[in-house]
Design a protein around this motif. Structure first.
Motif, PDB file in Angstrom:
ATOM      1  N   ARG A   1       0.835  -1.197   0.000  1.00  0.00           N
ATOM      2  CA  ARG A   1       0.000   0.000   0.000  1.00  0.00           C
ATOM      3  C   ARG A   1       0.867   1.243   0.000  1.00  0.00           C
ATOM      4  NH1 ARG A   1      -4.993   1.448   4.066  1.00  0.00           N
ATOM      5  NH2 ARG A   1      -5.909   2.969   2.679  1.00  0.00           N
ATOM      6  N   SER A   2       0.360   2.259  -0.631  1.00  0.00           N
ATOM      7  CA  SER A   2       0.948   3.586  -0.603  1.00  0.00           C
ATOM      8  C   SER A   2      -0.197   4.563  -0.416  1.00  0.00           C
ATOM      9  CB  SER A   2       1.699   3.859  -1.911  1.00  0.00           C
ATOM     10  OG  SER A   2       2.234   5.163  -1.900  1.00  0.00           O
ATOM     11  N   LYS A   3      -0.137   5.353   0.642  1.00  0.00           N
ATOM     12  CA  LYS A   3      -1.231   6.274   0.929  1.00  0.00           C
ATOM     13  C   LYS A   3      -0.724   7.490   1.692  1.00  0.00           C
ATOM     14  CE  LYS A   3      -5.750   6.641   3.011  1.00  0.00           C
ATOM     15  NZ  LYS A   3      -6.798   6.040   3.804  1.00  0.00           N
ATOM     16  N   LYS A   4      -1.270   8.643   1.326  1.00  0.00           N
ATOM     17  CA  LYS A   4      -0.915   9.858   2.036  1.00  0.00           C
ATOM     18  C   LYS A   4      -1.482   9.803   3.451  1.00  0.00           C
ATOM     19  CE  LYS A   4      -0.978  13.945  -0.045  1.00  0.00           C
ATOM     20  NZ  LYS A   4      -1.430  15.263  -0.537  1.00  0.00           N
ATOM     21  N   GLN A   5      -0.677  10.207   4.418  1.00  0.00           N
ATOM     22  CA  GLN A   5      -1.130  10.204   5.807  1.00  0.00           C
ATOM     23  C   GLN A   5      -2.181  11.282   6.023  1.00  0.00           C
ATOM     24  OE1 GLN A   5       2.412  10.402   8.289  1.00  0.00           O
ATOM     25  NE2 GLN A   5       3.062   8.357   7.654  1.00  0.00           N
ATOM     26  N   SER A   6      -3.070  11.064   6.982  1.00  0.00           N
ATOM     27  CA  SER A   6      -4.212  11.960   7.191  1.00  0.00           C
ATOM     28  C   SER A   6      -3.865  13.214   7.986  1.00  0.00           C
ATOM     29  CB  SER A   6      -5.347  11.209   7.888  1.00  0.00           C
ATOM     30  OG  SER A   6      -4.901  10.718   9.135  1.00  0.00           O
ATOM     31  N   VAL A   7      -2.693  13.252   8.600  1.00  0.00           N
ATOM     32  CA  VAL A   7      -2.274  14.423   9.375  1.00  0.00           C
ATOM     33  C   VAL A   7      -0.853  14.799   8.995  1.00  0.00           C
ATOM     34  CG1 VAL A   7      -3.783  13.924  11.351  1.00  0.00           C
ATOM     35  CG2 VAL A   7      -1.473  13.018  11.296  1.00  0.00           C
ATOM     36  N   VAL A   8      -0.466  16.011   9.328  1.00  0.00           N
ATOM     37  CA  VAL A   8       0.898  16.468   9.100  1.00  0.00           C
ATOM     38  C   VAL A   8       1.752  16.021  10.286  1.00  0.00           C
ATOM     39  CG1 VAL A   8       2.395  18.476   8.803  1.00  0.00           C
ATOM     40  CG2 VAL A   8       0.115  18.458   7.766  1.00  0.00           C
TER      41      VAL A   8
ATOM     42  N   THR B   1       7.033   5.119  -1.654  1.00  0.00           N
ATOM     43  CA  THR B   1       6.977   6.415  -0.972  1.00  0.00           C
ATOM     44  C   THR B   1       7.821   7.509  -1.603  1.00  0.00           C
ATOM     45  OG1 THR B   1       8.781   5.798   0.535  1.00  0.00           O
ATOM     46  CG2 THR B   1       6.524   5.343   1.270  1.00  0.00           C
ATOM     47  N   LYS B   2       8.777   7.157  -2.449  1.00  0.00           N
ATOM     48  CA  LYS B   2       9.716   8.157  -2.951  1.00  0.00           C
ATOM     49  C   LYS B   2       9.906   8.041  -4.461  1.00  0.00           C
ATOM     50  CE  LYS B   2      12.260   7.882   1.391  1.00  0.00           C
ATOM     51  NZ  LYS B   2      11.370   6.946   2.065  1.00  0.00           N
TER      52      LYS B   2
END
Length: 162
Positions: A37-44, A138-139
Motif C-alpha cells: 500500500r501507498s497512501k498519504k497520511q491523514s495528518v501532518v 513512498t519516494k
C-alpha cells in the motif's frame, strides 16, 4: 512454518502542497509479496520519526488482518511477524514502554504497536535504508533503484523481451 514480514516506510513531509507524508508498506508471507500500500497520511507529522511511526502503525493493522486471515484458513503461525523500519527513533518509540514528553504529540491510538509487541504478534527490526523495499511506494527513485527494488519484491516485467 510461515513467516510474515512487513517493510514499512514513510517520506517525511513529502507532499509539496500540504506537507503530509506518504506511508508505504509491503507484506510478505512465506517470502511472497501478498499485500502492499501507498497512501498519504491523514495528518501532518512534526518529525520524520512521527511519520515513520504512523507508517508502522498502519502496517501493524495490515499484519493483524493477515494474521487473522491465515488463522481463518488454518495456517496458524506462532512466531511474531517481523516489522522492518529504517528509522531507529521510531523503533525506539515502539519498543520503549516509558512515556516520553517528546512523543506527546503522537495520538494515543498510534501507540498500540507496543501492545502488539507485548502480545507477541509483531517484533520490530531495523533495516538499512538501502534495503528498504517500501521506498518504492513512498519516494521518487531512479531507474536503477526501481529495478533493484522490483527485483527484491519478486516483480517481473511481463512486457520485457524474452
Amino acid at each position: 512454518m510461515l513467516s510474515v514480514e512487513c517493510f514499512a516506510d514513510a517520506d517525511y513531509a513529502g507532499s509539496k502542497i500540504d506537507r503530509r507524508s506518504t506511508t508505504g508498506y509491503c507484506v510478505f508471507v512465506g517470502g511472497n509479496l501478498v499485500s502492499w500500500r501507498s497512501k498519504k497520511q491523514s495528518v501532518v507529522s512534526r518529525s520524520s520519526a512521527e511519520s515513520e511511526y504512523r507508517a508502522m502503525s498502519q502496517s501493524t493493522c495490515e499484519i493483524m488482518w493477515i494474521h487473522h486471515l491465515l488463522t481463518e484458513i488454518g495456517l496458524e503461525h506462532h512466531t511474531p511477524a517481523k516489522l522492518w523500519c529504517d528509522n531507529q527513533a521510531a523503533l525506539h518509540i515502539a519498543s520503549n514502554p516509558v512515556y516520553h514528553e517528546r512523543t506527546k504529540h503522537i495520538e494515543v491510538d498510534c501507540h498500540f504497536i507496543r501492545e502488539k509487541i507485548q502480545e507477541n504478534l509483531i517484533s520490530t527490526g531495523y533495516v538499512k535504508t538501502g534495503e528498504q523495499v517500501a521506498d518504492l511506494l513512498t519516494k521518487a527513485l531512479n531507474g536503477t533503484r526501481v529495478d533493484y527494488l522490483c527485483n527484491k519484491l519478486g516483480m517481473i516485467n511481463i512486457y520485457a523481451p524474452a
